[in-house]
Write an enzyme that holds these catalytic residues in place. Structure first.
Site, PDB file in Angstrom:
ATOM      1  N   TYR A 177      38.421  -3.445  25.244  1.00  0.00           N
ATOM      2  CA  TYR A 177      36.880  -3.923  23.692  1.00  0.00           C
ATOM      3  C   TYR A 177      36.874  -2.724  23.300  1.00  0.00           C
ATOM      4  O   TYR A 177      36.958  -2.495  22.324  1.00  0.00           O
ATOM      5  CB  TYR A 177      35.883  -3.753  25.163  1.00  0.00           C
TER       6      TYR A 177
ATOM      7  N   LYS B  84      37.390  -3.030  19.355  1.00  0.00           N
ATOM      8  CA  LYS B  84      35.952  -2.404  17.687  1.00  0.00           C
ATOM      9  C   LYS B  84      36.782  -1.249  16.777  1.00  0.00           C
ATOM     10  O   LYS B  84      35.946  -1.741  15.606  1.00  0.00           O
ATOM     11  CB  LYS B  84      35.352  -2.341  19.070  1.00  0.00           C
TER      12      LYS B  84
HETATM   13  P1  NAP Z   1      27.940 -13.721  23.455  1.00  0.00           P
HETATM   14  O1  NAP Z   1      26.625 -13.934  23.858  1.00  0.00           O
HETATM   15  O2  NAP Z   1      29.456 -13.798  24.540  1.00  0.00           O
HETATM   16  O3  NAP Z   1      28.700 -15.594  22.592  1.00  0.00           O
HETATM   17  C1  NAP Z   1      30.280 -15.200  22.022  1.00  0.00           C
HETATM   18  C2  NAP Z   1      30.709 -16.119  20.910  1.00  0.00           C
HETATM   19  O4  NAP Z   1      31.925 -16.213  20.678  1.00  0.00           O
HETATM   20  C3  NAP Z   1      30.539 -18.026  21.698  1.00  0.00           C
HETATM   21  O5  NAP Z   1      29.604 -18.731  20.524  1.00  0.00           O
HETATM   22  C4  NAP Z   1      31.596 -18.040  22.127  1.00  0.00           C
HETATM   23  O6  NAP Z   1      31.663 -19.888  21.639  1.00  0.00           O
HETATM   24  C5  NAP Z   1      32.192 -17.433  21.045  1.00  0.00           C
HETATM   25  N1  NAP Z   1      33.707 -17.030  21.142  1.00  0.00           N
HETATM   26  C6  NAP Z   1      33.963 -16.495  22.086  1.00  0.00           C
HETATM   27  N2  NAP Z   1      35.960 -16.263  22.115  1.00  0.00           N
HETATM   28  C7  NAP Z   1      36.156 -17.654  20.442  1.00  0.00           C
HETATM   29  C8  NAP Z   1      37.060 -17.279  20.179  1.00  0.00           C
HETATM   30  N3  NAP Z   1      38.272 -16.986  20.274  1.00  0.00           N
HETATM   31  N4  NAP Z   1      37.380 -18.268  19.302  1.00  0.00           N
HETATM   32  C9  NAP Z   1      36.243 -18.587  18.950  1.00  0.00           C
HETATM   33  N5  NAP Z   1      35.168 -18.549  19.272  1.00  0.00           N
HETATM   34  C10 NAP Z   1      34.565 -17.724  20.190  1.00  0.00           C
HETATM   35  O7  NAP Z   1      28.550 -12.715  22.003  1.00  0.00           O
HETATM   36  P2  NAP Z   1      27.439 -11.707  21.613  1.00  0.00           P
HETATM   37  O8  NAP Z   1      26.874 -11.083  22.820  1.00  0.00           O
HETATM   38  O9  NAP Z   1      26.710 -13.040  20.446  1.00  0.00           O
HETATM   39  O10 NAP Z   1      28.463 -11.001  19.976  1.00  0.00           O
HETATM   40  C11 NAP Z   1      28.356 -10.793  19.389  1.00  0.00           C
HETATM   41  C12 NAP Z   1      29.428  -9.956  18.447  1.00  0.00           C
HETATM   42  O11 NAP Z   1      28.847  -9.550  18.530  1.00  0.00           O
HETATM   43  C13 NAP Z   1      30.634 -10.056  19.536  1.00  0.00           C
HETATM   44  O12 NAP Z   1      32.312 -10.011  18.943  1.00  0.00           O
HETATM   45  C14 NAP Z   1      30.838  -8.970  20.272  1.00  0.00           C
HETATM   46  O13 NAP Z   1      31.844  -7.565  20.972  1.00  0.00           O
HETATM   47  C15 NAP Z   1      29.417  -7.483  19.423  1.00  0.00           C
HETATM   48  N6  NAP Z   1      28.556  -7.284  20.141  1.00  0.00           N
HETATM   49  C16 NAP Z   1      27.881  -7.641  20.847  1.00  0.00           C
HETATM   50  C17 NAP Z   1      26.677  -6.341  21.137  1.00  0.00           C
HETATM   51  C18 NAP Z   1      26.335  -6.782  22.605  1.00  0.00           C
HETATM   52  O14 NAP Z   1      25.170  -6.203  23.329  1.00  0.00           O
HETATM   53  N7  NAP Z   1      25.287  -8.053  22.064  1.00  0.00           N
HETATM   54  C19 NAP Z   1      27.444  -5.634  21.082  1.00  0.00           C
HETATM   55  C20 NAP Z   1      28.292  -4.754  20.454  1.00  0.00           C
HETATM   56  C21 NAP Z   1      28.807  -5.748  19.613  1.00  0.00           C
HETATM   57  P3  NAP Z   1      32.711 -19.963  23.125  1.00  0.00           P
HETATM   58  O15 NAP Z   1      31.349 -20.035  24.354  1.00  0.00           O
HETATM   59  O16 NAP Z   1      32.377 -21.314  22.317  1.00  0.00           O
HETATM   60  O17 NAP Z   1      33.592 -19.850  23.721  1.00  0.00           O
END
Ligand code: NAP
Length: 247
Positions: free
Chosen positions: A155, A159
Site C-alpha cells: 500500500y 501511494k
Molecule cells: P473504501 O471505503 O474501502 O471504499 C473504496 C471504494 O473504492 C469503494 O467504492 C469500492 O467500490 C471502490 N473500488 C475498489 N476497488 C476498485 C476498482 N478496482 N475499481 C473501481 N472502484 C473500486 O475506501 P476509503 O477509505 O473511502 O478510501 C478511498 C481512498 O482514500 C483510497 O484510495 C484509500 O487508499 C485512500 N485513503 C483512505 C484512508 C482512510 O483512512 N480511509 C487514508 C488514506 C488514504 P466496490 O465496493 O464496488 O469495489
C-alpha cells in the site's frame, strides 16, 4: 454561483467512504458527477438518486479502475454522456495488509494494480480531452505513502508512487491549464479503517495531535478546493488531511 457549477467530474470508487463523500460534496456544489464502482451495484443506484437530488446529472458506471482498456472505454462513454470532463478524482483504492515476510506476490500486485495503475489508466484517458479546456486531476494518496507503515509495504509503495506520478503530470500538463494534485488523508473513518484491529486504532489515535479520526467529509472539502477555481495556481502539490499526524 456554486463553486463547481457546470463542471463535469469523474470520481472512481464512489459507492462508499471518501469517494462517496466527494461525490456528494461535488454535487452539492453544482458539479455533474460520473462515478465508478467495481462491485457495489445496488449502492450505486442509491447514490445516483442522492446526487440527482441536488439538481445535477449523475450516473454510476461499473468499471474496474485497474483495467487499462476499461478505463479508456469509461472516459469515452462519460464524454458521450456528459459532453466533457473537467475534473478527475482518482479515489479507488484497496488494502491487502501483511508483513513483507508473509506477503504474497498476488497481494503486492493487486494493491499496485488497483491503487497505482488505476491512476495511470484514468489520467491517461482524460489527458487529451482535458487539453481542450483545462482541468483538475486529484489523486488520493495517503500519509502512509510518505512515512511508510509496517504491514503495508504494498500500500505504501502504491501511494508513494502516486505522489511522484502527480508531480510529473503537473509538470507535463501545467502549460495547458491542466492541474494535478494529490490529497494525503491520515486516518479517516471508513470501511477501509473499520477492519483494523482495536489495538492499531488506539496506537494511531495516540499519535494524532488532533486526537480523533478524520471524517470522509473533511477529505471531500479538500477535494472541493482542488477541483474548483479557488485553486487555479495550485498544482503538483500533496495536501495532507490528517489532524497534524504528518508534519
Ligand atoms: P473504501 O471505503 O474501502 O471504499 C473504496 C471504494 O473504492 C469503494 O467504492 C469500492 O467500490 C471502490 N473500488 C475498489 N476497488 C476498485 C476498482 N478496482 N475499481 C473501481 N472502484 C473500486 O475506501 P476509503 O477509505 O473511502 O478510501 C478511498 C481512498 O482514500 C483510497 O484510495 C484509500 O487508499 C485512500 N485513503 C483512505 C484512508 C482512510 O483512512 N480511509 C487514508 C488514506 C488514504 P466496490 O465496493 O464496488 O469495489
Amino acid at each position: 454561483m456554486k463553486l463547481l457549477e457546470g463542471k463535469n467530474a469523474i470520481i472512481t470508487g464512489a459507492t462508499r467512504g471518501i469517494g462517496k463523500a466527494i461525490a456528494l460534496c461535488f454535487a452539492e456544489n453544482g458539479a455533474n458527477v460520473a462515478f465508478t464502482y467495481r462491485s457495489s451495484g445496488s449502492a450505486a443506484e442509491e447514490i445516483e438518486k442522492e446526487l440527482s437530488a441536488f439538481g445535477v446529472k449523475a450516473k454510476g458506471y461499473q468499471s474496474d479502475a485497474g483495467d487499462f482498456e476499461a478505463a479508456q472505454e469509461l472516459v469515452k462513454t462519460v464524454i458521450e454522456d456528459f459532453g466533457s470532463v473537467d475534473v478527475l478524482v482518482n479515489n479507488a483504492g484497496i488494502t491487502q495488509d501483511n508483513l513483507l515476510m508473509r506477503m504474497s506476490e498476488e497481494q503486492f500486485d493487486a494493491v499496485i494494480q488497483t491503487n497505482l495503475k488505476s491512476v495511470f489508466n484514468l489520467t491517461k484517458a482524460v489527458c487529451r480531452p482535458m487539453l481542450r479546456g483545462g482541468g483538475s486531476i486529484i489523486n488520493l494518496t495517503s500519509i502512509v505513502g510518505m512515512k511508510g507503515q509496517a504491514g503495508q509495504s504494498n500500500y505504501a509503495a502504491s501511494k508513494a508512487g502516486i505522489i511522484g506520478f502527480t508531480k510529473s503530470v503537473a509538470d507535463e500538463l501545467g502549460s495547458r491549464a491542466v492541474r494535478c494534485n494529490a490529497i494525503a488523508p491520515g486516518f479517516i473513518e471508513t470501511d477501509m479503517t473499520d477492519v483494523l484491529p482495536e489495538e492499531t486504532r488506539a496506537k494511531y489515535l495516540e499519535q494524532i495531535p488532533m486526537k480523533r479520526l478524520g471524517k470522509a467529509e473533511e477529505v471531500a472539502q479538500a477535494a472541493l478546493f482542488l477541483a474548483s477555481d479557488l485553486s487555479t495556481y495550485v498544482s503538483g502539490q500533496t495536501l495532507s488531511v490528517c489532524g497534524a499526524l504528518n508534519r
